[in-house]
Every structure is written in structure tokens, then in C-alpha cells.
Design a protein around this motif. Structure first.
Motif, PDB file in Angstrom:
ATOM      1  N   LYS A  11      50.885  33.118  31.413  1.00 37.06           N
ATOM      2  CA  LYS A  11      50.685  32.996  32.865  1.00 37.06           C
ATOM      3  C   LYS A  11      50.224  31.581  33.220  1.00 37.06           C
ATOM      4  CE  LYS A  11      49.592  37.927  33.333  1.00 37.06           C
ATOM      5  NZ  LYS A  11      48.627  38.930  33.878  1.00 37.06           N
ATOM      6  N   TYR A  51      56.272  42.967  39.144  1.00 32.78           N
ATOM      7  CA  TYR A  51      55.043  43.769  39.281  1.00 32.78           C
ATOM      8  C   TYR A  51      55.239  44.947  40.249  1.00 32.78           C
ATOM      9  CZ  TYR A  51      52.139  40.541  36.558  1.00 32.78           C
ATOM     10  OH  TYR A  51      51.568  39.797  35.543  1.00 32.78           O
ATOM     11  N   LEU A  54      52.898  47.895  40.793  1.00 31.56           N
ATOM     12  CA  LEU A  54      51.551  47.646  41.320  1.00 31.56           C
ATOM     13  C   LEU A  54      51.557  47.331  42.811  1.00 31.56           C
ATOM     14  CD1 LEU A  54      50.329  45.409  38.362  1.00 31.56           C
ATOM     15  CD2 LEU A  54      49.783  47.806  38.756  1.00 31.56           C
ATOM     16  N   PHE A  59      45.127  44.387  45.010  1.00 31.40           N
ATOM     17  CA  PHE A  59      45.192  43.028  44.483  1.00 31.40           C
ATOM     18  C   PHE A  59      46.628  42.507  44.364  1.00 31.40           C
ATOM     19  CE2 PHE A  59      44.871  46.032  40.914  1.00 31.40           C
ATOM     20  CZ  PHE A  59      46.008  45.708  40.178  1.00 31.40           C
ATOM     21  N   LEU A  63      47.952  38.826  43.145  1.00 30.59           N
ATOM     22  CA  LEU A  63      48.655  38.791  41.856  1.00 30.59           C
ATOM     23  C   LEU A  63      49.957  37.992  41.978  1.00 30.59           C
ATOM     24  CD1 LEU A  63      49.053  39.855  38.954  1.00 30.59           C
ATOM     25  CD2 LEU A  63      49.917  41.991  39.935  1.00 30.59           C
ATOM     26  N   ARG A  87      51.013  44.625  22.645  1.00 32.65           N
ATOM     27  CA  ARG A  87      49.970  45.015  23.598  1.00 32.65           C
ATOM     28  C   ARG A  87      48.602  45.004  22.906  1.00 32.65           C
ATOM     29  NH1 ARG A  87      50.627  45.579  29.150  1.00 32.65           N
ATOM     30  NH2 ARG A  87      49.141  47.292  29.098  1.00 32.65           N
ATOM     31  N   THR A  93      43.269  44.793  29.710  1.00 31.37           N
ATOM     32  CA  THR A  93      43.281  44.032  30.963  1.00 31.37           C
ATOM     33  C   THR A  93      41.872  43.592  31.348  1.00 31.37           C
ATOM     34  OG1 THR A  93      44.978  45.647  31.607  1.00 31.37           O
ATOM     35  CG2 THR A  93      44.293  44.053  33.276  1.00 31.37           C
ATOM     36  N   ARG A 104      43.494  38.032  24.897  1.00 31.55           N
ATOM     37  CA  ARG A 104      42.601  38.041  26.066  1.00 31.55           C
ATOM     38  C   ARG A 104      41.133  38.040  25.640  1.00 31.55           C
ATOM     39  NH1 ARG A 104      46.000  42.470  29.578  1.00 31.55           N
ATOM     40  NH2 ARG A 104      47.510  41.029  30.506  1.00 31.55           N
ATOM     41  N   LYS A 111      39.763  39.305  35.037  1.00 30.72           N
ATOM     42  CA  LYS A 111      40.763  40.374  35.046  1.00 30.72           C
ATOM     43  C   LYS A 111      42.057  39.895  35.694  1.00 30.72           C
ATOM     44  CE  LYS A 111      40.199  45.237  35.464  1.00 30.72           C
ATOM     45  NZ  LYS A 111      39.468  46.328  36.121  1.00 30.72           N
ATOM     46  N   ALA A 112      41.965  39.035  36.680  1.00 32.52           N
ATOM     47  CA  ALA A 112      43.146  38.584  37.419  1.00 32.52           C
ATOM     48  C   ALA A 112      43.870  37.462  36.677  1.00 32.52           C
ATOM     49  CB  ALA A 112      42.741  38.121  38.812  1.00 32.52           C
ATOM     50  N   ASN A 114      44.413  36.258  33.291  1.00 35.23           N
ATOM     51  CA  ASN A 114      44.145  36.715  31.926  1.00 35.23           C
ATOM     52  C   ASN A 114      45.186  36.238  30.921  1.00 35.23           C
ATOM     53  OD1 ASN A 114      46.233  38.344  32.684  1.00 35.23           O
ATOM     54  ND2 ASN A 114      45.059  40.232  32.716  1.00 35.23           N
TER      55      ASN A 114
END
Ligand code: DAT
Ligand code: MG
Length: 151
Positions: A11, A51, A54, A59, A63, A87, A93, A104, A111-112, A114
Motif C-alpha cells: 500500500k 474493496y 466494504l 471507513f 480507505l 494471510r 488487520t 503488519r 489499522k487503516a 497497514n
């Protein structure tokens, strides 16, 4: 043991912090195979599709803003049980639950923001790979993909 493909993305926070090499190193050391990779800035449309599960979360707007805010490093990896194994390499998360030794757990405390994304199922892996890569651009090591588990 099923061979699977998954979509992994460093990210914008991970790219800015210079973590691309560290993340590739962990996946290579694990024995997984890189099939394609590209530094890209993703469109709002692709981010919202990525996404989509979600979209009702409070959020979601933040995101999408975050993931489109700067370059990401998108990758396709292949290996045995790679969806579940990656994973667990990525970690939970929540920074309260992401264990040391996971990506992580070692590199994120938010959390956002990560550091990394990894697909959570075969279906989402297929959808996410197709969202970011032309199928013809993906290195093909095995002509029989997808493998037996899907037959
Ligand atoms: P994961 O990335 O572990 O698969 P997810 O699919 O539930 O987690 O959520 C996707 C991303 O959305 C996550 O990596 C960071 C962000 N996110 C999740 N829950 C959040 C929350 N409660 N507040 C802010 N961002 C959140
Ligand atoms: Mg997810």
C-alpha cells in the motif's frame, strides 16, 4: 496441497517507507513465485471495485482515498496454499492482534495504514488479479492453471 495464485499489494504507506524489497524478500524466502509486479497509481473506480465488500463500512471513503493517494506496488504470487499462508505472513488487520514476525506485526501500528493487502479467498484473488493485471501479462509457469481444486 493446492497451488494457488493471490493478489498482494504494498500500500502507499509501505511504498513510501521503502518496504517493497522487504516484502518481496519474505515471499521469495517462503518459496513462493512472483508472476507479475507493477508500481502503479490506481483509479478510484478500481479501488472501489477492489474493496467492494466494504462499501457500507464507515471507513470506506477514507480507505479509497488512502489507497489512491500515491503509488502502490501490485503483485501476483503463486504457491502452495498461498492464500491462507500469505494471510498468516501478513498478520491481522488490527495492530493489537498482528503478531511480531508477521509483516503488519513488524511494520504497522495503524489499522487503516497497514502496509500490505493480500486476497482472502480464491474468488477474491481471481477478481483482484483481474482488476489490476491483463491475464496475458501474467507469467505462466504452469499451463494447467487453475489447478485441480477448482474442477
Ligand atoms: P484485511 O486488509 O486484513 O483483509 P479488511 O479486508 O477487513 O482487512 O479491510 C481492508 C482494509 O480496510 C484494511 O486493510 C484496512 C482498512 N480497515 C479495515 N478495518 C478498518 C477500520 N475499522 N478502520 C479503518 N480502516 C479499516
Ligand atoms: Mg481484506
Amino acid at each position: 496441497m493446492p497451488i494457488q495464485r493471490t493478489f498482494i499489494m504494498v500500500k502507499p504507506d509501505g511504498v513510501k517507507r521503502g518496504l517493497i524489497g522487504e516484502i518481496i524478500k519474505r515471499f521469495e524466502q517462503k518459496g513462493f513465485t512472483l508472476l507479475n509486479a507493477e508500481l502503479m497509481t490506481i483509479s478510484r473506480e478500481k479501488a472501489e471495485y477492489h474493496y467492494m465488500e466494504l462499501q457500507d463500512k464507515p471507513f470506506f471513503g477514507e480507505l479509497v482515498e488512502f489507497i489512491t493517494s500515491d503509488s502502490v506496488f501490485a503483485m501476483v504470487w503463486e504457491g502452495e496454499n498461498i492464500i491462507e499462508v500469505s494471510r498468516s505472513m501478513i498478520g491481522k488487520t488490527s495492530p493489537l492482534e498482528a503478531l511480531p514476525g508477521t509483516i503488519r506485526g513488524d511494520f504497522a501500528c495503524s489499522k487503516a495504514e497497514n502496509v500490505i493487502h493480500g486476497s482472502d479467498s480464491l474468488l477474491s484473488a481471481e477478481r483482484e488479479i483481474a482488476n489490476f493485471f491483463d491475464p496475458l501479462s501474467i507469467r505462466s509457469l504452469n499451463k494447467d492453471f487453475p489447478f485441480d481444486e477448482r474442477k
